[in-house]
Design a protein around this motif. Structure first.
Motif, PDB file in Angstrom:
ATOM      1  N   LEU A 252       0.783  -1.275   0.119  1.00  0.00           N
ATOM      2  CA  LEU A 252      -0.064  -0.022   0.222  1.00  0.00           C
ATOM      3  C   LEU A 252       0.710   1.114  -0.006  1.00  0.00           C
ATOM      4  CD1 LEU A 252      -2.809  -0.866   2.477  1.00  0.00           C
ATOM      5  CD2 LEU A 252      -2.931  -0.811  -0.089  1.00  0.00           C
ATOM      6  N   VAL A 253       1.815   1.201   0.775  1.00  0.00           N
ATOM      7  CA  VAL A 253       2.707   2.275   0.942  1.00  0.00           C
ATOM      8  C   VAL A 253       3.579   2.586  -0.457  1.00  0.00           C
ATOM      9  CG1 VAL A 253       4.947   3.250   1.724  1.00  0.00           C
ATOM     10  CG2 VAL A 253       3.165   2.234   3.323  1.00  0.00           C
ATOM     11  N   LEU A 254       3.940   1.217  -1.065  1.00  0.00           N
ATOM     12  CA  LEU A 254       4.577   1.452  -2.529  1.00  0.00           C
ATOM     13  C   LEU A 254       3.533   1.958  -3.419  1.00  0.00           C
ATOM     14  CD1 LEU A 254       7.182   0.093  -3.911  1.00  0.00           C
ATOM     15  CD2 LEU A 254       5.688  -1.577  -4.627  1.00  0.00           C
ATOM     16  N   LYS A 255       2.450   1.569  -3.371  1.00  0.00           N
ATOM     17  CA  LYS A 255       1.275   2.257  -4.252  1.00  0.00           C
ATOM     18  C   LYS A 255       1.230   3.709  -4.117  1.00  0.00           C
ATOM     19  CE  LYS A 255      -3.230   3.005  -3.509  1.00  0.00           C
ATOM     20  NZ  LYS A 255      -3.898   3.877  -4.672  1.00  0.00           N
TER      21      LYS A 255
ATOM     22  N   ILE B  72      -7.090 -11.166   4.701  1.00  0.00           N
ATOM     23  CA  ILE B  72      -6.755  -9.672   4.619  1.00  0.00           C
ATOM     24  C   ILE B  72      -6.504  -9.122   3.335  1.00  0.00           C
ATOM     25  CG2 ILE B  72      -4.939  -8.041   5.630  1.00  0.00           C
ATOM     26  CD1 ILE B  72      -4.224  -9.783   7.976  1.00  0.00           C
ATOM     27  N   VAL B  73      -5.318  -9.924   2.532  1.00  0.00           N
ATOM     28  CA  VAL B  73      -5.158  -9.372   1.305  1.00  0.00           C
ATOM     29  C   VAL B  73      -6.241  -9.323   0.135  1.00  0.00           C
ATOM     30  CG1 VAL B  73      -3.830  -9.920  -0.799  1.00  0.00           C
ATOM     31  CG2 VAL B  73      -2.915 -10.314   1.506  1.00  0.00           C
ATOM     32  N   ILE B  74      -6.994 -10.322   0.347  1.00  0.00           N
ATOM     33  CA  ILE B  74      -8.165 -10.365  -0.682  1.00  0.00           C
ATOM     34  C   ILE B  74      -9.061  -8.915  -0.442  1.00  0.00           C
ATOM     35  CG2 ILE B  74      -9.989 -11.594  -1.674  1.00  0.00           C
ATOM     36  CD1 ILE B  74      -8.318 -14.089  -1.530  1.00  0.00           C
ATOM     37  N   THR B  75      -9.364  -8.877   0.881  1.00  0.00           N
ATOM     38  CA  THR B  75     -10.237  -7.583   1.217  1.00  0.00           C
ATOM     39  C   THR B  75      -9.640  -6.343   0.787  1.00  0.00           C
ATOM     40  OG1 THR B  75     -10.667  -9.035   3.301  1.00  0.00           O
ATOM     41  CG2 THR B  75     -11.358  -6.594   3.248  1.00  0.00           C
ATOM     42  N   ILE B  76      -8.318  -6.402   1.034  1.00  0.00           N
ATOM     43  CA  ILE B  76      -7.763  -4.935   0.468  1.00  0.00           C
ATOM     44  C   ILE B  76      -7.865  -4.935  -1.000  1.00  0.00           C
ATOM     45  CG2 ILE B  76      -5.546  -3.821   0.337  1.00  0.00           C
ATOM     46  CD1 ILE B  76      -5.013  -4.606   3.240  1.00  0.00           C
TER      47      ILE B  76
ATOM     48  N   ILE C  28      -9.620  -2.245  -3.443  1.00  0.00           N
ATOM     49  CA  ILE C  28      -9.112  -1.321  -4.698  1.00  0.00           C
ATOM     50  C   ILE C  28      -9.677  -1.470  -5.834  1.00  0.00           C
ATOM     51  CG2 ILE C  28      -6.979  -0.926  -5.949  1.00  0.00           C
ATOM     52  CD1 ILE C  28      -5.311  -1.722  -3.361  1.00  0.00           C
ATOM     53  N   ASN C  29      -9.986  -2.618  -6.498  1.00  0.00           N
ATOM     54  CA  ASN C  29     -10.570  -2.979  -7.675  1.00  0.00           C
ATOM     55  C   ASN C  29     -11.051  -4.581  -7.732  1.00  0.00           C
ATOM     56  OD1 ASN C  29     -11.146  -3.604 -10.202  1.00  0.00           O
ATOM     57  ND2 ASN C  29     -10.363  -1.650 -10.926  1.00  0.00           N
ATOM     58  N   ALA C  30     -12.438  -4.577  -7.659  1.00  0.00           N
ATOM     59  CA  ALA C  30     -13.142  -5.973  -7.584  1.00  0.00           C
ATOM     60  C   ALA C  30     -12.645  -6.576  -8.632  1.00  0.00           C
ATOM     61  CB  ALA C  30     -14.457  -5.937  -7.116  1.00  0.00           C
TER      62      ALA C  30
ATOM     63  N   PHE D  36       2.596  -6.750  -5.900  1.00  0.00           N
ATOM     64  CA  PHE D  36       3.322  -7.383  -4.573  1.00  0.00           C
ATOM     65  C   PHE D  36       2.068  -8.339  -3.738  1.00  0.00           C
ATOM     66  CE2 PHE D  36       6.746  -4.992  -4.745  1.00  0.00           C
ATOM     67  CZ  PHE D  36       7.679  -5.433  -3.446  1.00  0.00           C
ATOM     68  N   PHE D  37       0.971  -7.863  -3.995  1.00  0.00           N
ATOM     69  CA  PHE D  37      -0.059  -8.889  -3.288  1.00  0.00           C
ATOM     70  C   PHE D  37       0.021 -10.286  -4.003  1.00  0.00           C
ATOM     71  CE2 PHE D  37      -2.615  -4.824  -2.041  1.00  0.00           C
ATOM     72  CZ  PHE D  37      -2.193  -4.951  -0.699  1.00  0.00           C
TER      73      PHE D  37
END
Lengths: 583, 602
Positions: A37-40, A146-150, A154-156, A280-281
């Protein structure tokens, strides 16, 4: 899979550490997820040509997050994997405790190799379940959630598209590792065939050479080795799929990300930073995806192993104390009586002893002679309850031995078994094996003297600290037997049983030992099995066993007069001695 | 258990096989590579494929850079589709090449292992019995099985994969430098740390793993030993004490394992931190350039991927070090066995005896297994064609040594043995042994079928011949009663057969090879009367019409033999017929009383 729940008691013992471990997984996963997220943000900032200070701050945050996540990752292993080792310890300890209770019959019928295989392979398989499998399933589940939720937030659409290939990977990992496991078993089987063949060939080398079969043996060995090679290649054919499939599937996800995500960026639905974050995810999800398939296999194997272990736990404990055991009995006097004792090793097997009646008064010596296989050892094994009678009773001091507490009974019987077994320990530890006080030098010297072991020991550099067995010295057959005798004497037994204990001791030393024993055995009951007439001739009573029944009974002279089996053995031994003197 | 406090020193106690030496020994390596020679083609192809595969991985981030900078940023959708298709194409290509690469390198490894194993086994077949007397069978088996196996990794992944790792690193560096050399140097700055951490980790893990293995060996040998001595534990009521002892060892094993967890626990997070550190550096340093417009975001993307790619080959390389070390240690043991030359050589120009008659002549034979410890002293006797000679004597008289010499399992120290007037040492061993059949007292049966145990796998022997031989010795009776008859399986050393049955099978074996000379070491084991009759009849048929030397335990054999030799403590004490020797009232007379008289009564 129900079986695996039997392991819950082990988990429960380590509740604290385990919950801590789960907490650490949560913390580590959460911090790790922030990195993309920070990278983004940093990439988006770059794209927008933001100032350099902001970029530096992002770089520092990324590093800091990595440090925190790394620290907790370290803590996870230090908790959950440590727990798995603790559980392994408990599992093995319980297994051993159970083995110690199993009866002589079990160990006679089960090869040591089999028991060892359970103790090593099966317990290891279960450990893989309680450790890594549990750790990875928790980690994987949390990370996925967690990852999938985030990602979804962002974009489903993009999330759904790029994650599509991943279940296929899990599926392949599961299928492939299962197949590989099967192939691996086949390889191991062939390997053990090769080992057996080499073993047989080298043991039978005389026959092979004398019939000039070397060429054929080499050919056969080559055939087996070739089959082994083939089975290995069968496994490799599948195993080699692993890596290509792995990067084919993950690579496809990345390409989908670039194609579909890129198109979204073109249409301004997404930023380049989002794509970096997704990249990254994806990287974070690859290992958990593999772990899913892998864990599923571990669980299956652990279940199979538990099933095998359960079988040992279900094994009947044959020789045990019962409700009737009279715990008030603390001592034994030493009068032994066999009442109509019959014994066989199995229901379908013939009787080894039939209706045997013997009385051995306290302080007397009974000698048993007879050819091999007539039931001499079986008879004495009934006294120390290595086996129980099939019918009839063995009485000590007039009480059925089944009523006497097992350790009272055994602590009062000094047994010198036919096959000498010594531990790879020092001589001293072996001799004082049955004694509580391990520093009793007086006792040590006394029993060593009776057993005529002291002279031998004085020749050893380390005296009684000499280590026996593989790591130490090898004793001669006679020395081993005398050590075994000293061990039996050391417990100060009321009953002494010598089961052909002098077979490897020379006649002169034997005579000396017998003289020493006379003094020691004054108030004790002794039973001596021997092939040598010289050993038994002075006994108070001699019985000749033949096919499980008492064929002759009496004192030496009486038996000689009888002119039967005893006389025959006696005559042959005289001849043998004469022959030895010849030439 | 050693030391009551649970203390133990790891250093001095590790087993022989644990001692690892250098990872590279040029002499050993040269010899190992000689086994690769037949597969040169594989090596060349594998290295070529390696170069290709190694390039394809690093190519993709470069293509990603193009996708981002040229198409996404410039909003060119068609171009994006094209580059994605190219990406996918390289991916498939890489997957295919990678598969075959793995397959062929493993195939090569397996082939080399196969060659080595068969060669080693064939060599052991040549070794003289002297070698087998001195070497535990288990050790030879380990050489042929486990030691050869541990070379597998060297050949199948070691040699070729080292190239692969090196190539990957080279390709990544090429791509990185091509794109942006300054940023390359910045992102590589974490590399020394990574390499240091990796090699330190390997070293520490190896050390702690050695401790784990030592503890595991201790645990296993404790269990092995105490399961064997279970009756002693129970007889002396030491269950509680042994439970405590076991707990101590079990605990040491646990602690060793927990200690080794530490290194794993710390290494993997450090790798992650280092790789994140590299990314932070790239953003920090590269970020400035992007803002200044000297660098693109696509380059940043590519570099982030390259740093991740770098770690695996470095980790692998450190692992190869272990493989090499193990391989060197194993190969040293394997080559030592291959170099063993305890072989009874054939004469350079062997004499062939046509029309072998079967005269045997021992002339002043002296023989010792060790130095001057003679087990046969000045033995002379002869056996004429078709005669049966019985050798009797107490155990240790030297009877089996006579068999060993006649078969040329050993050579005499002094004197000579001749067959048909020719010294044994002038005939080829194979020719000699083809004329002699021996039946040993300890009957050795191989795993296989009854038929294969009679024919010893000789394919020139027909089924009918096997049945005929079995019928002659009277073994057919029980064999044909078994459901699969002659193809009935013989398990471990013939455990399912009775002693008598095993003897009859070994008679059939001796008969089928139709020897001129028969050596028979009669079994002493008692069998039931019916089988005894069968065996006696079989022996009669075996001995008929051929030169025979029998180590006799049966009265009937002795009475029917032409000559009895009484061997006592390595010397011939009496020679004559049964009646002559009985009349002498010497050693034979006593032996007779002791061993054979009972048989008369039966």
């Amino acid at each position: 899979m129900k079986r695996l729940f039997t392991l819950n008691k082990y988990f429960r013992r380590n509740k604290g550490r385990l919950s801590l471990g789960i907490l650490f997984i949560l913390i580590s996963d959460f911090t790790q997820v922030f990195i993309p997220l920070v990278l983004k943000d940093s990439i988006d900032a770059l794209h927008a040509n933001a100032n350099k200070d902001l970029i530096i701050r992002y770089a520092i945050i990324i590093f800091a997050l990595a440090v925190v996540s790394g620290f907790f990752r370290y803590m996870i292993r230090q908790t959950i994997i440590v727990v798995s080792r603790k559980i392994e310890f408990d599992l093995r300890q319980d297994f051993w405790t159970h083995l110690l209770k199993l009866s002589h019959r079990y160990f006679q019928n089960t090869s040591t190799g089999d028991i060892m295989a359970h103790a090593t392979n099966d317990i290891a398989a279960v450990r893989m379940y309680v450790g890594p499998a549990v750790m990875y399933s928790i980690d994987t589940t949390i990370k996925f959630l967690i990852v999938i939720t985030i990602m979804l937030s962002i974009n489903a659409t993009l999330t759904a598209t790029i994650l599509l290939p991943l279940p296929i990977l899990s599926f392949f990992v599961y299928k492939l590792s299962k197949k590989i496991h099967k192939k691996f078993t086949l390889i191991q089987e062939k390997f053990s065939d090769i080992t057996t063949m080499a073993q047989e060939n080298f043991s039978g080398i005389r026959i092979i050479k004398s019939y000039v079969r070397e060429a054929f043996e080499i050919e056969t060995f080559a055939k087996e080795s070739s089959e082994y090679r083939k089975r290995n290649m069968d496994k490799i054919k599948i195993q080699a799929l692993f890596m290509p499939l792995l990067f084919l599937i993950t690579g496809t996800s990345i390409i989908l990300l670039i194609l579909v995500g890129g198109n979204m960026v073109i249409n301004n639905q997404l930023t380049l930073g989002d794509i970096a974050a997704f990249l990254f995810f994806l990287g974070m999800l690859i290992w958990p995806t593999i772990a899913f398939g892998w864990v599923a296999n571990i669980i299956q194997q652990a279940d199979a192993s538990l099933k095998r272990l359960q079988k040992i736990y279900d094994e009947e404990i044959e020789i045990k104390e019962s409700k009737e055991t009279d715990n008030s009995i603390k001592e034994i006097d030493g009068t032994i009586k066999f009442e109509n004792v019959s014994f066989k090793y199995g229901d379908e097997l013939p009787e080894v002893l039939s209706k045997v009646n013997i009385e051995i008064p306290k302080g007397s010596t009974l000698a048993i002679v007879g050819h091999t296989g007539v039931g001499k050892t079986s008879l004495v094994n009934l006294i120390s309850r290595l086996f129980d009678t099939t019918s009839g009773n063995v009485l000590i001091d007039g009480k059925n031995i089944k009523l006497i507490p097992l350790d009272v009974l055994r602590k009062n019987i000094g047994m010198v078994p036919q096959e000498t077994f010594l531990f790879s320990e020092t001589l001293e530890k072996n001799i004082l094996y049955g004694v509580e006080n391990l520093d009793d030098k007086l006792l040590l010297n006394r029993v060593a003297e009776i057993s005529q072991l002291n002279k031998d020991v004085s020749q050893f550099a380390d005296k009684y600290n000499t280590v026996l067995g593989e790591r130490g010295i090898t004793l001669s057959g006679g020395q081993k037997q005398r050590t075994s005798l000293a061990r039996a004497l050391a417990i100060n037994p009321k009953i002494l049983i010598l089961d052909d204990s002098f077979s490897a001791v020379d006649t002169k030393t034997e005579e000396e030992i017998l003289i020493n024993l006379k003094e020691f055995m004054k108030d004790r009951t002794s039973i001596i099995i021997s092939h040598r007439i010289s050993t038994v001739k002075d006994a108070d009573n001699i019985i000749v066993l033949d096919n499980g029944v008492i064929a002759e009974q009496g004192k030496h002279n009486e038996l000689l007069e009888l002119g039967g089996i005893y006389y025959d053995i006696h005559y042959k031994q005289l001849l043998e001695e004469e022959l030895q003197r010849e030439g | 258990m050693r030391g009551s406090g649970g203390k133990h020193s790891v250093g001095g106690q590790s087993q022989d096989d644990e001692i690892l030496g250098k990872a590279y020994d040029s002499k050993l390596m040269k010899r190992l590579l000689s086994f690769v020679k037949p597969y040169k083609k594989y090596v060349v192809i594998a290295i070529f494929m390696n170069v290709v595969v190694a390039a394809l991985g690093p190519l993709r981030p470069y293509l990603t850079k193009i996708a981002i900078d040229d198409y996404i940023v410039n909003k060119n959708y068609d171009g994006l589709v094209t580059i994605s298709a190219i990406l996918f194409g390289t991916l498939i290509f890489q997957a295919v090449v990678q598969y075959f690469l793995t397959y062929y390198t493993q195939l090569m490894g397996q082939n080399i292992i196969y060659d080595l194993r068969v060669k080693l086994f064939a060599h052991v077949q040549k070794l003289a019995l002297k070698y087998f007397d001195k070497t535990p069978i288990g050790r030879i088996v380990t050489r042929v099985t486990n030691d050869v196996e541990s070379l597998n990794e060297l050949f199948s992944s070691g040699i070729v994969m080292i190239f692969s790792d090196v190539f990957i690193i080279i390709w990544i560096l090429i791509f990185m430098f091509l794109m942006e050399w300054q940023l390359t140097l910045v992102s590589l700055s974490v590399l020394p740390l990574l390499i240091y951490a990796t090699f330190l980790f390997r070293k520490k893990v190896r050390e702690s793993y050695r401790d784990v293995r030592f503890q595991l060996a201790r645990l296993n040998s404790y269990m092995q030993e105490h399961i064997g001595g279970m009756s002693i534990i129970q007889l002396f009521s030491k269950e509680k004490k042994e439970n405590k002892n076991f707990a101590e060892i079990n605990d040491a094993h646990k602690v060793a394992n927990i200690n080794s967890i530490f290194y794993y626990a710390i290494f993997f997070p450090i790798v992650e931190i280092l790789s994140s550190g590299a990314i932070a550096l790239i953003i920090w340093y590269g970020g400035g350039d992007v803002i200044n417009g000297t660098m693109t975001i696509g380059v940043l993307f590519a570099f982030i991927q390259y740093t991740e790619m770098f770690f695996r080959p470095i980790r692998d390389l450190s692992e190869k070090y272990n493989i090499m070390q193990t391989a060197m240690a194993s190969s040293e043991r394997v080559f030592k066995l291959l170099d063993n030359d305890t072989i009874i050589e054939n004469p350079t120009t062997p004499i062939t005896i046509n029309n072998f008659k079967g005269n045997v002549d021992f002339k002043n034979v002296w023989f010792a297994y060790n130095n001057d410890d003679y087990v046969l002293k000045d033995i002379s006797f002869s056996v004429n064609t078709g005669e049966t000679v019985a050798i009797v004597g107490a155990t240790g008289a030297g009877k089996s040594s006579i068999i060993n010499l006649l078969n040329r399992f050993y050579d005499v120290n002094k004197g000579s043995i001749r067959v048909d007037g020719v010294d044994l040492r002038k005939i080829s061993k194979e020719d000699l042994r083809n004329q002699i059949s021996i039946v040993l007292q300890d009957i050795f049966l191989f795993s296989g079928t009854i038929a294969s145990n009679i024919s010893l796998g000789d394919s020139s022997i027909t089924e009918e011949q096997i049945v005929k031989a079995a019928k002659t010795v009277g073994a057919d009776n029980f064999i044909s009663k078994l459901p699969p008859k002659y193809s009935a399986e013989v398990k471990e050393k013939g455990a399912t057969l009775s002693v008598g049955q095993k003897q009859l099978i070994s008679f059939a074996r001796a008969l089928i090879f139709n020897p001129q000379i028969l050596i028979l070491d009669e079994a002493t084991s008692s069998v039931d009367t019916e089988t005894e009759m069968l065996i006696q009849k079989a022996i009669e048929k075996l001995l008929k019409g051929r030169t025979s030397i029998v180590i006799a335990h049966r009265l009937s054999t002795i009475q029917n033999s032409n000559k009895i030799i009484v061997l006592h403590k390595g010397e011939i004490k009496e020679v004559g017929t049964h009646q002559q020797l009985l009349n002498k009232r010497g050693i034979y007379y006593k032996l007779y009383q002791l061993q054979y008289k009972e048989q008369e009564v039966k």
